[in-house]
Scaffold this active site. Structure first.
Site, PDB file in Angstrom:
ATOM      1  N   CYS A   8       0.849  -1.202   0.000  1.00 15.32           N
ATOM      2  CA  CYS A   8       0.000   0.000   0.000  1.00 15.32           C
ATOM      3  C   CYS A   8       0.881   1.247   0.000  1.00 15.32           C
ATOM      4  O   CYS A   8       0.615   2.209  -0.733  1.00 15.32           O
ATOM      5  CB  CYS A   8      -0.905   0.024   1.231  1.00 15.32           C
ATOM      6  SG  CYS A   8      -2.415  -0.945   1.094  1.00 15.32           S
ATOM      7  N   ASP A  31      10.547  -6.285  -8.528  1.00 11.00           N
ATOM      8  CA  ASP A  31      10.778  -6.996  -7.267  1.00 11.00           C
ATOM      9  C   ASP A  31      12.196  -6.686  -6.775  1.00 11.00           C
ATOM     10  O   ASP A  31      13.159  -6.691  -7.544  1.00 11.00           O
ATOM     11  CB  ASP A  31      10.610  -8.506  -7.483  1.00 11.00           C
ATOM     12  CG  ASP A  31      10.421  -9.248  -6.172  1.00 11.00           C
ATOM     13  OD1 ASP A  31       9.320  -9.778  -5.945  1.00 11.00           O
ATOM     14  OD2 ASP A  31      11.377  -9.289  -5.372  1.00 11.00           O
ATOM     15  N   HIS A  47      -6.198  -2.029  -1.083  1.00 14.80           N
ATOM     16  CA  HIS A  47      -5.644  -3.125  -0.290  1.00 14.80           C
ATOM     17  C   HIS A  47      -6.575  -4.328  -0.330  1.00 14.80           C
ATOM     18  O   HIS A  47      -7.657  -4.310   0.265  1.00 14.80           O
ATOM     19  CB  HIS A  47      -5.412  -2.702   1.165  1.00 14.80           C
ATOM     20  CG  HIS A  47      -4.829  -3.812   1.997  1.00 14.80           C
ATOM     21  ND1 HIS A  47      -3.503  -4.143   1.967  1.00 14.80           N
ATOM     22  CD2 HIS A  47      -5.426  -4.709   2.825  1.00 14.80           C
ATOM     23  CE1 HIS A  47      -3.286  -5.179   2.748  1.00 14.80           C
ATOM     24  NE2 HIS A  47      -4.441  -5.545   3.293  1.00 14.80           N
ATOM     25  N   ASN A  87       0.945 -15.959  -5.584  1.00 18.13           N
ATOM     26  CA  ASN A  87       0.993 -16.759  -4.362  1.00 18.13           C
ATOM     27  C   ASN A  87      -0.167 -16.330  -3.468  1.00 18.13           C
ATOM     28  O   ASN A  87      -0.395 -15.126  -3.285  1.00 18.13           O
ATOM     29  CB  ASN A  87       2.326 -16.543  -3.641  1.00 18.13           C
ATOM     30  CG  ASN A  87       3.505 -17.064  -4.447  1.00 18.13           C
ATOM     31  OD1 ASN A  87       3.396 -18.077  -5.118  1.00 18.13           O
ATOM     32  ND2 ASN A  87       4.624 -16.376  -4.386  1.00 18.13           N
ATOM     33  N   HIS A  98      -0.653  -8.415   0.458  1.00 17.91           N
ATOM     34  CA  HIS A  98      -1.353  -7.461  -0.419  1.00 17.91           C
ATOM     35  C   HIS A  98      -1.287  -8.115  -1.794  1.00 17.91           C
ATOM     36  O   HIS A  98      -0.182  -8.350  -2.313  1.00 17.91           O
ATOM     37  CB  HIS A  98      -0.659  -6.093  -0.379  1.00 17.91           C
ATOM     38  CG  HIS A  98      -1.283  -5.046  -1.277  1.00 17.91           C
ATOM     39  ND1 HIS A  98      -1.666  -3.798  -0.807  1.00 17.91           N
ATOM     40  CD2 HIS A  98      -1.560  -5.057  -2.605  1.00 17.91           C
ATOM     41  CE1 HIS A  98      -2.157  -3.089  -1.824  1.00 17.91           C
ATOM     42  NE2 HIS A  98      -2.096  -3.831  -2.926  1.00 17.91           N
ATOM     43  N   HIS A 100      -0.728  -9.483  -5.234  1.00 17.47           N
ATOM     44  CA  HIS A 100       0.219  -9.066  -6.268  1.00 17.47           C
ATOM     45  C   HIS A 100       0.397 -10.196  -7.271  1.00 17.47           C
ATOM     46  O   HIS A 100       0.392 -11.372  -6.913  1.00 17.47           O
ATOM     47  CB  HIS A 100       1.575  -8.654  -5.671  1.00 17.47           C
ATOM     48  CG  HIS A 100       2.154  -9.646  -4.712  1.00 17.47           C
ATOM     49  ND1 HIS A 100       1.729  -9.765  -3.403  1.00 17.47           N
ATOM     50  CD2 HIS A 100       3.131 -10.580  -4.861  1.00 17.47           C
ATOM     51  CE1 HIS A 100       2.413 -10.706  -2.796  1.00 17.47           C
ATOM     52  NE2 HIS A 100       3.271 -11.237  -3.657  1.00 17.47           N
ATOM     53  N   HIS A 102       3.048 -11.678  -9.818  1.00 19.69           N
ATOM     54  CA  HIS A 102       4.453 -11.676 -10.237  1.00 19.69           C
ATOM     55  C   HIS A 102       4.525 -11.900 -11.749  1.00 19.69           C
ATOM     56  O   HIS A 102       3.845 -12.781 -12.288  1.00 19.69           O
ATOM     57  CB  HIS A 102       5.221 -12.836  -9.583  1.00 19.69           C
ATOM     58  CG  HIS A 102       5.402 -12.744  -8.106  1.00 19.69           C
ATOM     59  ND1 HIS A 102       6.517 -12.163  -7.528  1.00 19.69           N
ATOM     60  CD2 HIS A 102       4.635 -13.177  -7.084  1.00 19.69           C
ATOM     61  CE1 HIS A 102       6.419 -12.255  -6.207  1.00 19.69           C
ATOM     62  NE2 HIS A 102       5.289 -12.871  -5.916  1.00 19.69           N
TER      63      HIS A 102
END
Ligand code: AMP
Ligand code: ZN
Length: 112
Positions: A8, A31, A47, A87, A98, A100, A102
């Protein structure tokens, strides 16, 4: 915005990041510990703790994030393809709570 959530804060510009893309709903950044030659993440600015915490009202937002993936990947030199990983929860190896996505590429991916 969740007060103690690092993603956030990154999405709000309060913690520095190597930004890939930003609009009103979405933020993408590299990353900090890349697992491939190119490794960035796409996150919603809202969020949402994980995919398991998403609701029907997030349907369009999740669709937008997935549709952005190949566009941003191509912009990062991954026109030949990329791996997408989400994940979810401790059992899924999620470390930052939060949501995401990848995006990894640029190397020789291990078969799954
Ligand atoms: P996950 O294990 O799916 O929750 O992935 C969390 C990812 O966030 C890991 O790959 C971390 O390397 C990455 N990460 C953690 N903190 C930061 C940060 N401040 N900036 C960029 N990436 C981060
Ligand atoms: Zn958050």
């Amino acid at each position: 915005m969740s007060e103690d959530c690092i993603f956030c804060k990154i999405a709000a510009g309060e913690i520095p990041s190597n930004k890939v893309y930003e609009d009103g709903e979405v933020y993408a950044f590299h990353d900090i510990h890349p697992a491939a030659p190119v490794h960035f993440m796409i996150v919603p600015k809202e969020h949402i703790a994980s995919l398991a915490h998403a609701h029907a009202r997030h349907e369009a937002l999740l669709g937008r994030i997935l549709l952005l993936a190949p566009i941003l990947a191509k912009g990062q030199g991954l026109g030949g393809g990329f791996r997408t990983i989400i994940n979810t929860g401790r059992g899924g190896g999620q470390e930052v709570m939060h949501l995401h996505v990848h995006i990894l590429g640029g190397g020789a991916p291990r078969p799954m």
